[in-house]
Design a protein around this motif. Structure first.
Motif, PDB file in Angstrom:
ATOM      1  N   GLY A  68     -17.250   8.744  28.366  1.00 29.02           N
ATOM      2  CA  GLY A  68     -17.035   8.373  30.020  1.00 29.02           C
ATOM      3  C   GLY A  68     -15.932   9.430  30.381  1.00 29.02           C
ATOM      4  O   GLY A  68     -16.209   9.934  31.473  1.00 29.02           O
ATOM      5  N   ALA A  69     -14.792   9.416  29.817  1.00 29.84           N
ATOM      6  CA  ALA A  69     -13.674  10.104  30.517  1.00 29.84           C
ATOM      7  C   ALA A  69     -13.908  11.430  30.495  1.00 29.84           C
ATOM      8  O   ALA A  69     -13.621  12.314  31.546  1.00 29.84           O
ATOM      9  N   PHE A  70     -14.456  12.176  29.421  1.00 29.87           N
ATOM     10  CA  PHE A  70     -14.947  13.489  29.327  1.00 29.87           C
ATOM     11  C   PHE A  70     -15.923  13.944  30.543  1.00 29.87           C
ATOM     12  O   PHE A  70     -15.697  14.684  31.371  1.00 29.87           O
ATOM     13  N   LYS A  71     -16.948  12.954  30.697  1.00 34.38           N
ATOM     14  CA  LYS A  71     -17.932  13.192  31.737  1.00 34.38           C
ATOM     15  C   LYS A  71     -17.311  13.144  33.187  1.00 34.38           C
ATOM     16  O   LYS A  71     -17.473  13.875  33.775  1.00 34.38           O
ATOM     17  N   ARG A  72     -16.414  12.217  33.247  1.00 32.64           N
ATOM     18  CA  ARG A  72     -15.593  12.049  34.571  1.00 32.64           C
ATOM     19  C   ARG A  72     -14.898  13.483  35.028  1.00 32.64           C
ATOM     20  O   ARG A  72     -14.912  13.972  36.011  1.00 32.64           O
ATOM     21  N   SER A  73     -13.912  13.944  33.990  1.00 37.83           N
ATOM     22  CA  SER A  73     -13.137  15.018  33.887  1.00 37.83           C
ATOM     23  C   SER A  73     -14.026  16.125  34.335  1.00 37.83           C
ATOM     24  O   SER A  73     -13.527  17.019  35.251  1.00 37.83           O
ATOM     25  N   LEU A  74     -15.017  16.371  33.591  1.00 37.54           N
ATOM     26  CA  LEU A  74     -16.114  17.751  33.735  1.00 37.54           C
ATOM     27  C   LEU A  74     -16.496  17.578  34.865  1.00 37.54           C
ATOM     28  O   LEU A  74     -16.617  18.806  35.617  1.00 37.54           O
ATOM     29  N   ALA A  75     -17.212  16.544  35.299  1.00 35.67           N
ATOM     30  CA  ALA A  75     -18.003  16.528  36.782  1.00 35.67           C
ATOM     31  C   ALA A  75     -17.080  16.763  37.772  1.00 35.67           C
ATOM     32  O   ALA A  75     -17.327  17.761  38.580  1.00 35.67           O
ATOM     33  N   LEU A  76     -15.693  16.384  37.851  1.00 41.90           N
ATOM     34  CA  LEU A  76     -14.685  16.404  38.721  1.00 41.90           C
ATOM     35  C   LEU A  76     -14.299  17.940  39.002  1.00 41.90           C
ATOM     36  O   LEU A  76     -14.034  18.477  39.903  1.00 41.90           O
ATOM     37  N   GLY A  77     -13.995  18.353  37.679  1.00 42.32           N
ATOM     38  CA  GLY A  77     -13.611  19.640  37.467  1.00 42.32           C
ATOM     39  C   GLY A  77     -14.585  20.749  38.171  1.00 42.32           C
ATOM     40  O   GLY A  77     -14.453  21.770  38.721  1.00 42.32           O
ATOM     41  N   LEU A  78     -15.809  20.555  37.817  1.00 46.47           N
ATOM     42  CA  LEU A  78     -16.871  21.477  38.381  1.00 46.47           C
ATOM     43  C   LEU A  78     -17.140  21.341  39.896  1.00 46.47           C
ATOM     44  O   LEU A  78     -17.088  22.518  40.409  1.00 46.47           O
ATOM     45  N   VAL A  79     -17.022  20.238  40.520  1.00 49.13           N
ATOM     46  CA  VAL A  79     -16.748  20.024  41.706  1.00 49.13           C
ATOM     47  C   VAL A  79     -15.751  20.795  42.361  1.00 49.13           C
ATOM     48  O   VAL A  79     -15.885  21.587  43.556  1.00 49.13           O
ATOM     49  N   VAL A  80     -14.388  20.527  42.064  1.00 46.39           N
ATOM     50  CA  VAL A  80     -13.381  21.224  42.494  1.00 46.39           C
ATOM     51  C   VAL A  80     -13.533  22.661  42.332  1.00 46.39           C
ATOM     52  O   VAL A  80     -12.920  23.516  43.361  1.00 46.39           O
ATOM     53  N   MET A  81     -14.116  23.252  41.279  1.00 51.14           N
ATOM     54  CA  MET A  81     -14.146  24.628  40.968  1.00 51.14           C
ATOM     55  C   MET A  81     -15.176  25.304  42.117  1.00 51.14           C
ATOM     56  O   MET A  81     -14.896  26.127  42.877  1.00 51.14           O
ATOM     57  N   VAL A  82     -16.130  24.457  42.529  1.00 51.58           N
ATOM     58  CA  VAL A  82     -17.217  25.136  43.383  1.00 51.58           C
ATOM     59  C   VAL A  82     -16.428  25.097  44.713  1.00 51.58           C
ATOM     60  O   VAL A  82     -16.523  26.166  45.508  1.00 51.58           O
ATOM     61  N   LEU A  83     -15.953  23.926  45.034  1.00 44.59           N
ATOM     62  CA  LEU A  83     -15.088  23.978  46.429  1.00 44.59           C
ATOM     63  C   LEU A  83     -13.961  24.708  46.518  1.00 44.59           C
ATOM     64  O   LEU A  83     -13.755  25.443  47.679  1.00 44.59           O
ATOM     65  N   THR A  84     -13.336  25.141  45.543  1.00 40.56           N
ATOM     66  CA  THR A  84     -12.157  25.855  45.546  1.00 40.56           C
ATOM     67  C   THR A  84     -12.608  27.356  45.712  1.00 40.56           C
ATOM     68  O   THR A  84     -12.104  27.993  46.664  1.00 40.56           O
ATOM     69  N   VAL A  85     -13.735  27.923  45.193  1.00 39.93           N
ATOM     70  CA  VAL A  85     -14.506  29.203  45.262  1.00 39.93           C
ATOM     71  C   VAL A  85     -14.920  29.317  46.644  1.00 39.93           C
ATOM     72  O   VAL A  85     -14.319  30.298  47.400  1.00 39.93           O
ATOM     73  N   LEU A  86     -15.474  28.332  47.172  1.00 45.08           N
ATOM     74  CA  LEU A  86     -16.010  28.446  48.611  1.00 45.08           C
ATOM     75  C   LEU A  86     -15.112  28.523  49.601  1.00 45.08           C
ATOM     76  O   LEU A  86     -15.128  29.317  50.475  1.00 45.08           O
ATOM     77  N   PRO A 205     -20.167  41.825  45.654  1.00 46.20           N
ATOM     78  CA  PRO A 205     -20.130  42.368  44.176  1.00 46.20           C
ATOM     79  C   PRO A 205     -18.534  42.856  43.815  1.00 46.20           C
ATOM     80  O   PRO A 205     -18.496  43.008  42.651  1.00 46.20           O
ATOM     81  N   ILE A 206     -17.814  43.535  44.661  1.00 39.89           N
ATOM     82  CA  ILE A 206     -16.649  44.031  44.539  1.00 39.89           C
ATOM     83  C   ILE A 206     -15.699  43.116  44.118  1.00 39.89           C
ATOM     84  O   ILE A 206     -14.617  43.140  43.271  1.00 39.89           O
ATOM     85  N   VAL A 207     -15.686  41.979  44.763  1.00 42.12           N
ATOM     86  CA  VAL A 207     -14.591  40.835  44.724  1.00 42.12           C
ATOM     87  C   VAL A 207     -14.932  39.736  43.734  1.00 42.12           C
ATOM     88  O   VAL A 207     -14.310  38.670  43.166  1.00 42.12           O
ATOM     89  N   ALA A 208     -16.185  39.710  42.989  1.00 44.51           N
ATOM     90  CA  ALA A 208     -16.823  38.837  42.331  1.00 44.51           C
ATOM     91  C   ALA A 208     -15.908  38.631  41.109  1.00 44.51           C
ATOM     92  O   ALA A 208     -15.789  37.343  40.540  1.00 44.51           O
ATOM     93  N   PRO A 209     -15.420  39.489  40.352  1.00 46.90           N
ATOM     94  CA  PRO A 209     -14.526  39.217  39.206  1.00 46.90           C
ATOM     95  C   PRO A 209     -13.220  38.116  39.701  1.00 46.90           C
ATOM     96  O   PRO A 209     -12.824  37.343  38.779  1.00 46.90           O
ATOM     97  N   SER A 210     -12.738  38.566  40.821  1.00 48.96           N
ATOM     98  CA  SER A 210     -11.761  37.758  41.365  1.00 48.96           C
ATOM     99  C   SER A 210     -12.261  36.345  41.710  1.00 48.96           C
ATOM    100  O   SER A 210     -11.514  35.161  41.684  1.00 48.96           O
ATOM    101  N   VAL A 211     -13.380  36.119  41.986  1.00 50.78           N
ATOM    102  CA  VAL A 211     -14.023  35.035  42.408  1.00 50.78           C
ATOM    103  C   VAL A 211     -14.186  34.068  41.289  1.00 50.78           C
ATOM    104  O   VAL A 211     -14.043  32.852  41.192  1.00 50.78           O
ATOM    105  N   VAL A 212     -14.423  34.825  40.078  1.00 51.37           N
ATOM    106  CA  VAL A 212     -14.631  34.092  38.779  1.00 51.37           C
ATOM    107  C   VAL A 212     -13.136  33.467  38.323  1.00 51.37           C
ATOM    108  O   VAL A 212     -13.220  32.538  38.078  1.00 51.37           O
ATOM    109  N   GLY A 213     -11.999  34.391  38.388  1.00 46.34           N
ATOM    110  CA  GLY A 213     -10.819  34.023  38.328  1.00 46.34           C
ATOM    111  C   GLY A 213     -10.486  32.692  39.172  1.00 46.34           C
ATOM    112  O   GLY A 213      -9.899  31.885  38.675  1.00 46.34           O
ATOM    113  N   VAL A 214     -10.860  32.835  40.452  1.00 44.68           N
ATOM    114  CA  VAL A 214     -10.424  31.475  41.285  1.00 44.68           C
ATOM    115  C   VAL A 214     -11.070  30.267  40.722  1.00 44.68           C
ATOM    116  O   VAL A 214     -10.544  29.344  40.635  1.00 44.68           O
ATOM    117  N   GLY A 215     -12.495  30.530  40.424  1.00 45.23           N
ATOM    118  CA  GLY A 215     -13.190  29.378  39.819  1.00 45.23           C
ATOM    119  C   GLY A 215     -12.363  28.939  38.449  1.00 45.23           C
ATOM    120  O   GLY A 215     -12.374  27.677  38.294  1.00 45.23           O
TER     121      GLY A 215
END
Length: 294
Positions: A68-86, A205-215
């Motif tokens: 349960g704790a793993f799923k909560r942290s993983l789900a939250l981390g993925l949502v934070v990652m997407v919103l941080t990138v956007l 495409p040029i900034v894509a590697p940096s976007v991955v780093g932000v994620g």
């Protein structure tokens, strides 16, 4: 050229080795002790080698509900990652041009980095408690009659994590766009590309590697965050919070297995991000070589 190393070199080398040992030694010790045998304890010497404590965690017979704790942290981390990138990418694009209050907006955004995390967590918790009171006392009956609290993983918890990840993502994108060569965009416009086509086929495409780093920043900062989660997550704990709560009560290597699992996920995400960056850069180099030959 034939002179040997000076004594200062060996002194600095020894100091560096001690620093690395101090930095990574505790983590290595935890990794090793997490593989204790079924009768092993929290210290050396090890009593056998096994995966017993990892099995206890995943079977639910350990000290916490790891699944349960793993799923909560993983789900939250993925949502934070997407919103941080956007948000970071769009903000980076917006700040390429001057606009009204741009300096104030920038300083307000990065100011959360210098505010103590626990203060930020408490402030967000108070805001949501006030929101709860307003909704219960003045909100529609279909809300006030059923509302327990608006605090939760994807409300107050998500907001708290974004106050930590967004400034880092924004600073990374600022650094990238400050070095971005605008001649690529000019060449695209000369070829008749629209602004959206220039963004999609040239800039991204040029900034894509940096976007991955932000994620990567977004996920790992959220995955390991404790202070900003402490007052804002509501009734459920994230994996780091469970780990912190158990540091004073655990009497067996369950906690080491949990720490090793948490760290392994972080390393896995880092490996995926670095692999993605390497692939994107290889594609850029290949496309650049093809364009040069053409």
């Amino acid at each position: 050229m034939n002179e040997g190393r000076s004594p200062a070199f060996y002194a600095l080398a020894a100091f560096f080795c001690l620093f690395v040992l101090f930095l990574y030694g505790p983590m290595i010790v935890i990794f090793v002790l997490s593989f204790q045998g079924p009768t092993g304890g929290l210290t050396f010497p090890m009593n056998g080698v096994s995966l017993h404590w990892f099995q206890r965690l995943w079977e639910g017979g350990g000290i916490v509900d790891i699944a349960g704790a793993f799923k909560r942290s993983l789900a939250l981390g993925l949502v934070v990652m997407v919103l941080t990138v956007l948000f970071s990418l769009t903000a980076g694009l917006a700040f390429r041009k001057r606009f009204f209050f741009s300096n104030i907006l920038f300083f307000v955004t990065v100011a959360s980095l210098i505010v103590p995390s626990i203060v930020t967590s408490l402030g967000i918790a108070i805001e949501f408690h006030v929101l709860d009171d307003v909704l219960k006392n003045y909100g529609p009956s279909w809300i006030s009659d059923n509302l327990q609290t608006t605090m939760g993983q994807f409300t107050s918890g998500l907001g708290a994590h974004l106050t930590w990840t967004l400034p880092f993502g924004l600073l990374v994108m600022f650094a990238i766009f400050n070095r971005f060569d605008g001649r690529y965009e000019e060449a695209a416009r000369d070829q008749g590309a629209t602004p959206s086509q220039t963004l999609r086929y040239v800039v991204l495409p040029i900034v894509a590697p940096s976007v991955v780093g932000v994620g990567l920043f977004g996920f790992t900062l959220s995955w390991d965050e404790i202070a900003r989660s402490s007052q804002t997550m509501g009734e459920h704990n994230t994996l780091p919070m469970e780990l912190q709560a158990l540091t004073t009560t655990v009497t067996n290597p369950d906690i080491y297995a949990l720490g090793t699992t948490t760290t392994a996920v972080s390393f896995g995400v880092i490996a995926v991000a670095l692999g993605s960056i390497a692939i994107l850069r290889a594609r850029q180099a290949r496309h650049g070589s093809d364009a040069g030959q053409a």
